[in-house]
Design an enzyme around this catalytic site. Structure first.
Site, PDB file in Angstrom:
ATOM      1  N   LYS A 400      38.005 -13.835  27.207  1.00 17.18           N
ATOM      2  CA  LYS A 400      37.411 -14.317  28.453  1.00 17.18           C
ATOM      3  C   LYS A 400      36.813 -13.171  29.263  1.00 17.18           C
ATOM      4  CE  LYS A 400      38.234 -18.836  28.413  1.00 17.18           C
ATOM      5  NZ  LYS A 400      39.398 -19.507  28.966  1.00 17.18           N
ATOM      6  N   ARG A 435      45.449 -20.425  22.750  1.00 15.03           N
ATOM      7  CA  ARG A 435      44.174 -20.771  22.102  1.00 15.03           C
ATOM      8  C   ARG A 435      43.389 -19.478  21.906  1.00 15.03           C
ATOM      9  NH1 ARG A 435      38.912 -22.239  23.786  1.00 15.03           N
ATOM     10  NH2 ARG A 435      37.958 -23.891  22.518  1.00 15.03           N
TER      11      ARG A 435
END
Length: 456
Positions: A400, A435
């Protein structure tokens, strides 16, 4: 005379055959017989009592509204037991399904066939623990006081969540639980990290990738055809299905995937329906059912598991919606709590719900870090515990932007070390699922973090 319906609490349990399917069939049969289920506990896996030589039970309780008097209600419940194959061979022994009336209004009943409150309930934690999920009225004073004084649950009794029929249940209160790895398979040309990596490949190559994920230790494969990065353009359900449906069918046909759950990253109810019918097990909805009003009802109807992620706005507006007046932790807890209530109102069962705090979605840099730092507080949020407790949590920190900012690594695909630290923090905070993109490396990270933070 009051026209108000009678309120009864029914305890249910199973330890034979497909326990989940049998319990869900019993709840559906209650509905068919006009017993209105208005409250439902989590489902707890528990050791057997009294007769120890038998398999673990799944137990829960529900509150129903009914026009039936106690004995006719008992007749209906016993008819459901019989329809589902209950055979009474050993007292307190194995059974496909057990349905007991434990409370009926505020009444005390003593009859050869029925005693209410149930005479053994105060010694049965497998009844009391689920009952504490919706503490009964203080008018049941001895029971109410008993529930208020329940000690902290030990790891031998845990709420459970379903991933896939062939996989062990997630035991979210088990201190020794394994962290599950969700491998990302994006079939998109424009995802922030791996756009185009898989979308241009033929089906055989994608299947080989899935085999590699499974061989590396992935428990779940999350298949997506729609990018959810900031400012991504949204696809129609038809285009999304064109991208992912053949892949879902192909992976589900693989023998190697028999023990792996398939998750679909979508907010379209049509995509959810078609992929579930093709073999998917989980719907991973970044909007938690907000973007498509039919999503929650569709997942409920098909009896599958949903991941409810916290998000505000959409890909074009979410990064302008990062104001949390009472702090990001409280904001996420309150807003996710509302989505859990909506999911349950739509008919999704508690053991089919997973929560995701939504790292990177409507969160700024410091808010993302705070959520990771204080994940355990979010899990244990007291004000919203009636809705948030007992559900497993998923975090998705992989590659991210906030990881890139901290580590000063601009290229997303090279953020593995920063991702590893965020995955470790997630596990320390109690996350049951992570994830990730880099399956082999992050499986090693989860194994090491589990060895450190989970009890042996």
């Amino acid at each position: 005379m009051s026209d108000a319906p009678n309120k009864a609490v029914v305890a249910f349990g199973s330890n034979m055959g497909d326990r989940i399917a049998t319990i869900e069939a019993a709840l559906a049969a209650m509905k068919d017989k006009n017993l209105n289920v208005v409250k439902l506990s989590s489902l707890y896996e528990t050791k057997p009592m009294y007769y120890d030589d038998q398999d673990p039970f799944l137990n829960g309780v529900c509150q129903i509204e009914t026009t039936l008097e106690p004995l006719p209600l008992l007749d209906v419940l016993q008819s459901i037991e019989n329809e589902l194959g209950r055979k009474r061979i050993i007292d307190k022994g194995p059974r496909t399904i057990d349905l007991d009336i434990i409370l009926y209004n505020q009444e005390h009943i003593k009859h050869p066939r029925l005693e209410v409150p149930h005479k053994l309930m105060l010694e049965r934690e497998f009844v009391l623990r689920p009952l504490a999920d919706f503490t009964p009225s203080a008018a049941h004073r001895p029971i109410y006081q008993f529930l208020q004084a329940l000690p902290e649950m030990d790891s031998s009794m845990s709420p459970v969540t379903v991933l896939h029929q062939q996989m062990p249940l997630i035991r979210s209160h088990d201190s020794a639980r394994k962290t599950h790895v969700m491998a990302i398979l994006n079939l998109t040309p424009d995802s922030f990290s791996d756009g185009g990596v898989h979308s241009q490949k033929d089906l055989e190559t994608i299947m080989a990738t899935a085999r590699n994920f499974i061989a590396a230790g992935a428990d779940i494969i999350d298949i997506g055809g729609q990018s959810t990065r900031p400012r991504a353009e949204y696809l129609s359900a038809e285009e999304e299905l064109r991208r992912i449906l053949p892949v879902v069918k192909a992976i589900r046909s693989m023998e190697e995937a028999n023990d792996v759950a398939l998750s679909i990253d979508t907010f379209h109810s049509k995509v959810a329906r078609e992929t579930i019918l093709a073999g998917a097990d989980i719907i991973n909805d970044v909007s938690a059912g907000v973007r498509d009003k039919d999503m929650l009802a569709t997942v409920a109807e098909l009896g599958k598991t949903i991941i409810l992620m916290h998000m505000r706005g959409d890909a074009h507006t979410m990064m302008k919606l990062t104001d949390y007046p009472e702090g990001v932790l409280k904001g996420v807890a309150e807003e996710l709590s509302e989505r859990v209530q909506a999911a349950r109102a739509a008919g999704i069962l508690p053991w089919h719900i997973i929560l995701d705090p939504g790292l990177g979605f409507a969160k700024n840099q410091q808010q993302n870090l705070e959520l990771l730092r204080r994940l355990r507080e979010l899990r244990d949020d007291t004000e919203n515990s009636a809705w948030l407790k007992n559900h497993p949590w998923l975090t998705g920190p992989s590659r991210k932007g906030f990881v890139g900012k901290v580590t000063e690594v601009e290229e997303a695909s090279k953020r593995s070390y920063g991702t590893a630290a965020a995955v470790t923090a997630s596990i320390e905070g109690g996350a049951e699922i992570v994830r990730i993109h880099d399956v082999s490396g992050m499986v090693q990270v989860t194994k090491m973090a589990d060895a450190i933070y989970r009890s042996p």
